[in-house]
Design a protein around this motif. Structure first.
Motif, PDB file in Angstrom:
ATOM      1  N   ASP A 136       0.917  26.354   0.236  1.00  0.00           N
ATOM      2  CA  ASP A 136       0.775  25.635  -1.038  1.00  0.00           C
ATOM      3  C   ASP A 136       1.263  24.194  -0.955  1.00  0.00           C
ATOM      4  N   ASN A 137       2.351  23.989  -0.228  1.00  0.00           N
ATOM      5  CA  ASN A 137       2.894  22.620  -0.234  1.00  0.00           C
ATOM      6  C   ASN A 137       3.044  22.001   1.164  1.00  0.00           C
ATOM      7  N   GLU A 138       2.303  22.563   2.128  1.00  0.00           N
ATOM      8  CA  GLU A 138       2.384  22.001   3.480  1.00  0.00           C
ATOM      9  C   GLU A 138       0.995  21.772   4.078  1.00  0.00           C
ATOM     10  N   ALA A 139       0.885  20.669   4.811  1.00  0.00           N
ATOM     11  CA  ALA A 139      -0.357  20.381   5.542  1.00  0.00           C
ATOM     12  C   ALA A 139      -0.009  19.982   6.968  1.00  0.00           C
ATOM     13  N   LEU A 140      -0.911  20.344   7.878  1.00  0.00           N
ATOM     14  CA  LEU A 140      -0.772  19.957   9.280  1.00  0.00           C
ATOM     15  C   LEU A 140      -1.561  18.669   9.489  1.00  0.00           C
ATOM     16  N   VAL A 141      -0.909  17.671  10.084  1.00  0.00           N
ATOM     17  CA  VAL A 141      -1.570  16.361  10.266  1.00  0.00           C
ATOM     18  C   VAL A 141      -1.334  15.829  11.675  1.00  0.00           C
ATOM     19  N   LYS A 142      -2.195  14.890  12.075  1.00  0.00           N
ATOM     20  CA  LYS A 142      -1.976  14.203  13.347  1.00  0.00           C
ATOM     21  C   LYS A 142      -0.767  13.299  13.214  1.00  0.00           C
ATOM     22  N   LYS A 143      -0.034  13.154  14.290  1.00  0.00           N
ATOM     23  CA  LYS A 143       1.109  12.235  14.283  1.00  0.00           C
ATOM     24  C   LYS A 143       0.587  10.820  14.560  1.00  0.00           C
ATOM     25  N   LEU A 144       0.691   9.959  13.561  1.00  0.00           N
ATOM     26  CA  LEU A 144       0.211   8.589  13.716  1.00  0.00           C
ATOM     27  C   LEU A 144       1.400   7.658  13.935  1.00  0.00           C
ATOM     28  N   GLU A 145       1.099   6.553  14.556  1.00  0.00           N
ATOM     29  CA  GLU A 145       2.078   5.465  14.617  1.00  0.00           C
ATOM     30  C   GLU A 145       1.766   4.603  13.389  1.00  0.00           C
ATOM     31  N   MET A 146       2.567   4.755  12.335  1.00  0.00           N
ATOM     32  CA  MET A 146       2.193   4.175  11.042  1.00  0.00           C
ATOM     33  C   MET A 146       2.295   2.647  11.039  1.00  0.00           C
ATOM     34  N   VAL A 147       1.336   2.037  10.380  1.00  0.00           N
ATOM     35  CA  VAL A 147       1.337   0.581  10.174  1.00  0.00           C
ATOM     36  C   VAL A 147       2.128   0.333   8.872  1.00  0.00           C
ATOM     37  N   PRO A 148       3.120  -0.546   8.879  1.00  0.00           N
ATOM     38  CA  PRO A 148       3.979  -0.690   7.688  1.00  0.00           C
ATOM     39  C   PRO A 148       3.377  -1.575   6.594  1.00  0.00           C
ATOM     40  N   VAL A 149       2.060  -1.445   6.427  1.00  0.00           N
ATOM     41  CA  VAL A 149       1.339  -2.293   5.471  1.00  0.00           C
ATOM     42  C   VAL A 149       0.489  -1.401   4.571  1.00  0.00           C
ATOM     43  N   GLU A 150       0.600  -1.591   3.259  1.00  0.00           N
ATOM     44  CA  GLU A 150      -0.185  -0.816   2.299  1.00  0.00           C
ATOM     45  C   GLU A 150      -1.449  -1.591   1.922  1.00  0.00           C
ATOM     46  N   CYS A 151      -2.586  -0.911   1.936  1.00  0.00           N
ATOM     47  CA  CYS A 151      -3.856  -1.526   1.521  1.00  0.00           C
ATOM     48  C   CYS A 151      -4.172  -1.065   0.105  1.00  0.00           C
ATOM     49  N   VAL A 152      -4.331  -1.994  -0.803  1.00  0.00           N
ATOM     50  CA  VAL A 152      -4.631  -1.653  -2.200  1.00  0.00           C
ATOM     51  C   VAL A 152      -5.991  -2.207  -2.578  1.00  0.00           C
ATOM     52  N   MET A 153      -6.797  -1.349  -3.191  1.00  0.00           N
ATOM     53  CA  MET A 153      -8.127  -1.736  -3.657  1.00  0.00           C
ATOM     54  C   MET A 153      -8.110  -1.636  -5.166  1.00  0.00           C
ATOM     55  N   ARG A 154      -8.645  -2.647  -5.818  1.00  0.00           N
ATOM     56  CA  ARG A 154      -8.624  -2.658  -7.297  1.00  0.00           C
ATOM     57  C   ARG A 154     -10.030  -2.878  -7.844  1.00  0.00           C
ATOM     58  N   ASN A 155     -10.500  -1.914  -8.644  1.00  0.00           N
ATOM     59  CA  ASN A 155     -11.781  -2.041  -9.327  1.00  0.00           C
ATOM     60  C   ASN A 155     -11.616  -2.565 -10.746  1.00  0.00           C
ATOM     61  N   ARG A 156     -10.435  -2.347 -11.298  1.00  0.00           N
ATOM     62  CA  ARG A 156     -10.096  -2.865 -12.635  1.00  0.00           C
ATOM     63  C   ARG A 156      -8.671  -3.381 -12.605  1.00  0.00           C
ATOM     64  N   ALA A 157      -8.365  -4.288 -13.512  1.00  0.00           N
ATOM     65  CA  ALA A 157      -7.017  -4.858 -13.558  1.00  0.00           C
ATOM     66  C   ALA A 157      -6.029  -3.861 -14.159  1.00  0.00           C
ATOM     67  N   ALA A 158      -4.898  -3.694 -13.491  1.00  0.00           N
ATOM     68  CA  ALA A 158      -3.817  -2.832 -13.987  1.00  0.00           C
ATOM     69  C   ALA A 158      -2.564  -3.147 -13.173  1.00  0.00           C
ATOM     70  N   GLY A 159      -1.459  -2.578 -13.585  1.00  0.00           N
ATOM     71  CA  GLY A 159      -0.225  -2.610 -12.805  1.00  0.00           C
ATOM     72  C   GLY A 159       0.238  -3.998 -12.429  1.00  0.00           C
ATOM     73  N   SER A 160       0.542  -4.154 -11.146  1.00  0.00           N
ATOM     74  CA  SER A 160       1.172  -5.405 -10.691  1.00  0.00           C
ATOM     75  C   SER A 160       0.223  -6.603 -10.807  1.00  0.00           C
ATOM     76  N   LEU A 161      -1.086  -6.351 -10.800  1.00  0.00           N
ATOM     77  CA  LEU A 161      -2.039  -7.465 -10.937  1.00  0.00           C
ATOM     78  C   LEU A 161      -1.937  -8.072 -12.342  1.00  0.00           C
ATOM     79  N   VAL A 162      -1.816  -7.196 -13.341  1.00  0.00           N
ATOM     80  CA  VAL A 162      -1.699  -7.648 -14.732  1.00  0.00           C
ATOM     81  C   VAL A 162      -0.388  -8.435 -14.901  1.00  0.00           C
ATOM     82  N   LYS A 163       0.673  -7.908 -14.299  1.00  0.00           N
ATOM     83  CA  LYS A 163       1.980  -8.597 -14.383  1.00  0.00           C
ATOM     84  C   LYS A 163       1.922  -9.963 -13.722  1.00  0.00           C
ATOM     85  N   ARG A 164       1.279 -10.016 -12.559  1.00  0.00           N
ATOM     86  CA  ARG A 164       1.288 -11.241 -11.757  1.00  0.00           C
ATOM     87  C   ARG A 164       0.397 -12.325 -12.340  1.00  0.00           C
ATOM     88  N   LEU A 165      -0.772 -11.927 -12.867  1.00  0.00           N
ATOM     89  CA  LEU A 165      -1.742 -12.942 -13.319  1.00  0.00           C
ATOM     90  C   LEU A 165      -1.904 -13.016 -14.833  1.00  0.00           C
TER      91      LEU A 165
END
Ligand code: 5GP
Length: 237
Positions: free
Chosen positions: A76-105
């Motif tokens: 129920d609460n576990e998944a098996l995944v490949k071990k990745l070497e994680m990139v410390p960068v988050e990619c955000v895609m926005r189709n509508r304005a919300a959250g930090s975009l609204v605050k910033r602009l």
């Protein structure tokens, strides 16, 4: 596959090693956090809903040609995944304005963004995930230019697939965050996709059906996650 050492405890998931050095177990906990971990609450069934939801979405993305780390649902609460070497960068895609975009602009929440916006944030809680851009990645060596280009391509591709998937379920995919890692030199989608890291609004009522219900203390957090899962056809039994 058995859990071995606890490698990392994040705000909502714990990562364990396994007897296979290429595989990890992700445990989805019931914890929900906001404000970079400043506020944490537990919601019954959340770990299960997000685990099942994530598996469902990752499979859809894989079918669309996006490489993901998902291997199997273990419980129920576990998944098996490949071990990745994680990139410390988050990619955000926005189709509508919300959250930090609204605050910033100061733009109006909900306006359509055409073409959608692609933002990058450094994954760093103590610095509150600051916004960055491609040249920061190169200068500080967080990810190569070629890998970043691939992350961007895969994020746009995921947006295409998911916009349609959620639209068919009567939901607007407002925005979402993806995290990638490297596996044998290839860029692979990691972490999770769930209502914790995406904004989903009901098409008819514009009700928020995602983690903003927790961030903004609107109540009905897990009920909204379950409703989204139900509409997509995610198995929650
Ligand atoms: P924003 O930049 O408006 O705060 O977030 C944009 C989108 O990315 C939202 O769907 C939000 O849930 C997701 N997101 C951004 N950063 C994080 C993060 O650190 N954790 C989670 N769970 N989601 C994030």
């Amino acid at each position: 596959m058995q859990k071995q050492a606890e490698l990392y405890r994040g705000k909502a998931k714990t990562v364990y090693s396994t007897d296979n050095p290429d595989l990890l177990i992700l445990e989805f906990r019931n914890d929900t956090s906001a404000g970079d971990g400043a506020r944490i609450e537990q919601f019954e069934r959340k770990g299960k809903v997000n685990n099942r939801f994530n598996y469902f979405i990752m499979k859809k993305l894989e079918q669309a040609g996006i490489p993901t780390q998902i291997e199997a649902l273990l419980s129920d609460n576990e998944a098996l995944v490949k071990k990745l070497e994680m990139v410390p960068v988050e990619c955000v895609m926005r189709n509508r304005a919300a959250g930090s975009l609204v605050k910033r602009l100061g733009v109006e929440e909900g306006i359509e963004l055409d073409p959608p916006l692609f933002d990058l944030f450094l994954k760093n809680d103590t610095m509150h995930d600051p916004m960055i851009n491609e040249s920061y990645c190169e200068t500080f060596g967080w990810v190569s230019k070629a890998h970043l280009a691939r992350m961007r391509e895969l994020t746009y591709k995921a947006n295409e697939v998911l916009l349609r998937l959620f639209d068919d379920a009567g939901l607007i995919l407002v925005d979402f965050k993806l995290e990638f890692g490297l596996f044998n030199g290839e860029v692979v989608l990691g972490d999770e996709f769930s209502p914790d890291g995406a904004r989903l609004w009901d098409k008819q009522t514009m009700d928020k059906m995602d983690k903003d219900r927790f961030r903004q203390s609107l109540g009905g957090v897990i009920e909204a996650y379950e409703e989204v899962a139900r509409r997509l056809g995610v198995n929650l039994d």
